[in-house]
Design a protein around this motif. Sequence first.
Motif, mmCIF file in Angstrom:
data_model
loop_
_atom_site.group_PDB
_atom_site.id
_atom_site.type_symbol
_atom_site.label_atom_id
_atom_site.label_comp_id
_atom_site.label_asym_id
_atom_site.label_seq_id
_atom_site.Cartn_x
_atom_site.Cartn_y
_atom_site.Cartn_z
ATOM 1 N N SER A 26 24.546 75.882 43.772
ATOM 2 C CA SER A 26 25.408 74.825 44.296
ATOM 3 C C SER A 26 25.232 74.678 45.794
ATOM 4 O O SER A 26 24.552 75.483 46.424
ATOM 5 C CB SER A 26 26.876 75.143 44.011
ATOM 6 O OG SER A 26 27.097 75.245 42.642
ATOM 7 N N GLN A 27 25.875 73.646 46.347
ATOM 8 C CA GLN A 27 25.851 73.335 47.784
ATOM 9 C C GLN A 27 24.564 72.619 48.158
ATOM 10 O O GLN A 27 23.462 73.181 48.112
ATOM 11 C CB GLN A 27 26.028 74.593 48.638
ATOM 12 C CG GLN A 27 27.390 75.265 48.457
ATOM 13 C CD GLN A 27 28.525 74.441 49.048
ATOM 14 O OE1 GLN A 27 28.336 73.635 49.952
ATOM 15 N NE2 GLN A 27 29.733 74.619 48.532
ATOM 16 N N LYS A 46 37.243 81.400 42.828
ATOM 17 C CA LYS A 46 35.838 81.361 42.420
ATOM 18 C C LYS A 46 35.060 82.528 43.023
ATOM 19 O O LYS A 46 34.231 83.163 42.370
ATOM 20 C CB LYS A 46 35.206 80.028 42.824
ATOM 21 C CG LYS A 46 35.845 78.849 42.096
ATOM 22 C CD LYS A 46 35.420 77.510 42.684
ATOM 23 C CE LYS A 46 35.969 76.342 41.892
ATOM 24 N NZ LYS A 46 37.420 76.149 42.039
ATOM 25 N N ASN A 54 41.631 77.580 45.430
ATOM 26 C CA ASN A 54 40.418 76.979 44.837
ATOM 27 C C ASN A 54 39.180 77.772 45.200
ATOM 28 O O ASN A 54 38.321 78.015 44.350
ATOM 29 C CB ASN A 54 40.226 75.546 45.348
ATOM 30 C CG ASN A 54 41.024 74.544 44.554
ATOM 31 O OD1 ASN A 54 41.589 74.881 43.518
ATOM 32 N ND2 ASN A 54 41.069 73.315 45.020
ATOM 33 N N CYS A 55 39.091 78.161 46.465
ATOM 34 C CA CYS A 55 37.898 78.867 46.934
ATOM 35 C C CYS A 55 37.929 80.337 46.533
ATOM 36 O O CYS A 55 36.954 80.860 45.980
ATOM 37 C CB CYS A 55 37.793 78.721 48.456
ATOM 38 S SG CYS A 55 36.363 79.547 49.143
ATOM 39 N N ALA A 59 29.816 77.459 50.724
ATOM 40 C CA ALA A 59 31.044 77.203 49.970
ATOM 41 C C ALA A 59 32.278 77.628 50.761
ATOM 42 O O ALA A 59 33.340 77.024 50.650
ATOM 43 C CB ALA A 59 31.008 77.919 48.625
ATOM 44 N N THR A 60 32.147 78.680 51.581
ATOM 45 C CA THR A 60 33.288 79.130 52.368
ATOM 46 C C THR A 60 33.355 78.429 53.735
ATOM 47 O O THR A 60 34.380 78.499 54.418
ATOM 48 C CB THR A 60 33.247 80.658 52.567
ATOM 49 O OG1 THR A 60 31.927 81.027 52.978
ATOM 50 C CG2 THR A 60 33.575 81.370 51.267
ATOM 51 N N GLU A 97 24.488 79.748 49.386
ATOM 52 C CA GLU A 97 25.516 79.047 48.607
ATOM 53 C C GLU A 97 26.912 79.565 48.943
ATOM 54 O O GLU A 97 27.839 78.783 49.179
ATOM 55 C CB GLU A 97 25.249 79.229 47.108
ATOM 56 C CG GLU A 97 26.280 78.529 46.227
ATOM 57 C CD GLU A 97 26.079 78.801 44.740
ATOM 58 O OE1 GLU A 97 24.941 78.641 44.265
ATOM 59 O OE2 GLU A 97 27.064 79.149 44.070
ATOM 60 N N TYR A 98 27.069 80.892 49.000
ATOM 61 C CA TYR A 98 28.405 81.442 49.233
ATOM 62 C C TYR A 98 28.870 81.175 50.663
ATOM 63 O O TYR A 98 30.043 80.935 50.918
ATOM 64 C CB TYR A 98 28.441 82.939 48.912
ATOM 65 C CG TYR A 98 28.011 83.275 47.495
ATOM 66 C CD1 TYR A 98 27.489 84.519 47.190
ATOM 67 C CD2 TYR A 98 28.104 82.338 46.462
ATOM 68 C CE1 TYR A 98 27.089 84.839 45.895
ATOM 69 C CE2 TYR A 98 27.697 82.635 45.172
ATOM 70 C CZ TYR A 98 27.195 83.890 44.887
ATOM 71 O OH TYR A 98 26.791 84.194 43.608
ATOM 72 N N TRP A 145 31.679 75.613 41.509
ATOM 73 C CA TRP A 145 32.638 75.406 42.589
ATOM 74 C C TRP A 145 33.448 74.128 42.412
ATOM 75 O O TRP A 145 34.043 73.635 43.356
ATOM 76 C CB TRP A 145 31.913 75.375 43.949
ATOM 77 C CG TRP A 145 31.241 76.668 44.273
ATOM 78 C CD1 TRP A 145 29.960 77.016 44.002
ATOM 79 C CD2 TRP A 145 31.831 77.804 44.913
ATOM 80 N NE1 TRP A 145 29.708 78.293 44.442
ATOM 81 C CE2 TRP A 145 30.834 78.798 45.008
ATOM 82 C CE3 TRP A 145 33.107 78.076 45.421
ATOM 83 C CZ2 TRP A 145 31.059 80.048 45.560
ATOM 84 C CZ3 TRP A 145 33.340 79.314 46.005
ATOM 85 C CH2 TRP A 145 32.324 80.290 46.067
#
Lengths: 198, 213
Positions: free
Chosen positions: A61-62, B133, B129-130, B94-95, B90-91, A47
């Motif tokens: 990640s995160q 990915k 960017n998001c 990330a969002t 994670e997803y 990311w």
Amino acid sequence: MSYKLTYFDFKGRGEAIRLLLATAGVKFADDRVKLENWPSIKPHTPWEMVPVLHVGDRSLSQSLTICRYIARKFKLMGANEWEASKCDEYAETINDLYLEWIKFNFEADPDKKAELKNAFLTTLVPKYLIKLNTLQSNNGGNFLVGNTLTWADIFVADKLQTFEDTVDQGVLNEYPHLRKMKDAVFAEPRIKAYIEGR
Amino acid sequence: MAQYKIIYFGIKGRAEAFRMIFSVADVKYEDVIIKSGDWPAYKQSTPWGQLPLLEVDRKQLAQSSTICRYLGRQFNLCGENPWESAKCDEYVDATNDLIEEWVGFTFLETDEAKKAERKAKFIATLIPNCFSKLESIKEKNGGDFLVGKKLTWADINVADKLQIIEDDVDPTVLEGYPNLKKFKNAVLSLPKIKAYVEKSGYSYKGLENNLGE
């Protein structure tokens, strides 16, 4: 199973993960990225962000996701699903305060920074820490959730230490139960050993 | 069976994903709506001065991602193993950053020039960017879902966010991301979710001011 944590060479969002891995007794490669090398490493991260935890040949990640994964694997997330969710709730709450801290900490303009510092201490800190202090008190003992150390204690203690170190040494003066929790976390033998060996 | 209540405003907002999870799981819940006029008084009684809350047998849980994840676990919508569960997390995380920025310039930013600037940056930089990915993640996973082979709470959570951005920022925003577009449509047309959305009538906006705080 090999563990590698890739993060910058400072505490930031990586330290809670390092403390958690230490508590779990997990050997890990502490891959610290120097800021000047970051532009070349960034495109290779999923990311374009760190921390990234490499577990064998897979990566995660995160920072909260990583903490939670380690906590679940090494039984540091409470005694049942409700306690696990309480860990999530408190970590996400302190993370909201940490996001506010980031705005203050990285502000370049000294006047704006002083303004942000004041707002942080007089409005934001009480908004979050009064309730968290009461929760800790109501829970009894040294911990935030249930009867044992969880990743929420480690995550919160790490962030509170950051606020103490960078904003105001006395930030926890009015939150004695949080101070007690933080001290208990940093007195945990594996955490103490990790910090002393750092 | 546990007694569930969602406590939130009468909008989709941060509770929509929960409502969709309940619909897919076929589990009843009480949809407690706090009117904006009642909020200032009600706020004092909430754990963190914020909504949404999930009440389970009269115990309360806060933080929308936490609630979503809890429901995901309760209803077996969290992947087949710890790694898949972590990928769900994670997803969603990330969002979250993207949605928080949308909330920021849409509801919290009072300076009109700054608002326009943030929205422009959102469209030009943050979304690509998001989404780029996420598009590649979706493409690699194959099938209809983000993680593994079955529906997870992350699919519902992320599809909801994509719909928000499509509805409020740019109706063509998913044109450059065919896998994401297909994914979103697949999730939102699952029969139980579709039936819920058609019945509910909530929208993404409708509060007079910044009441999520």
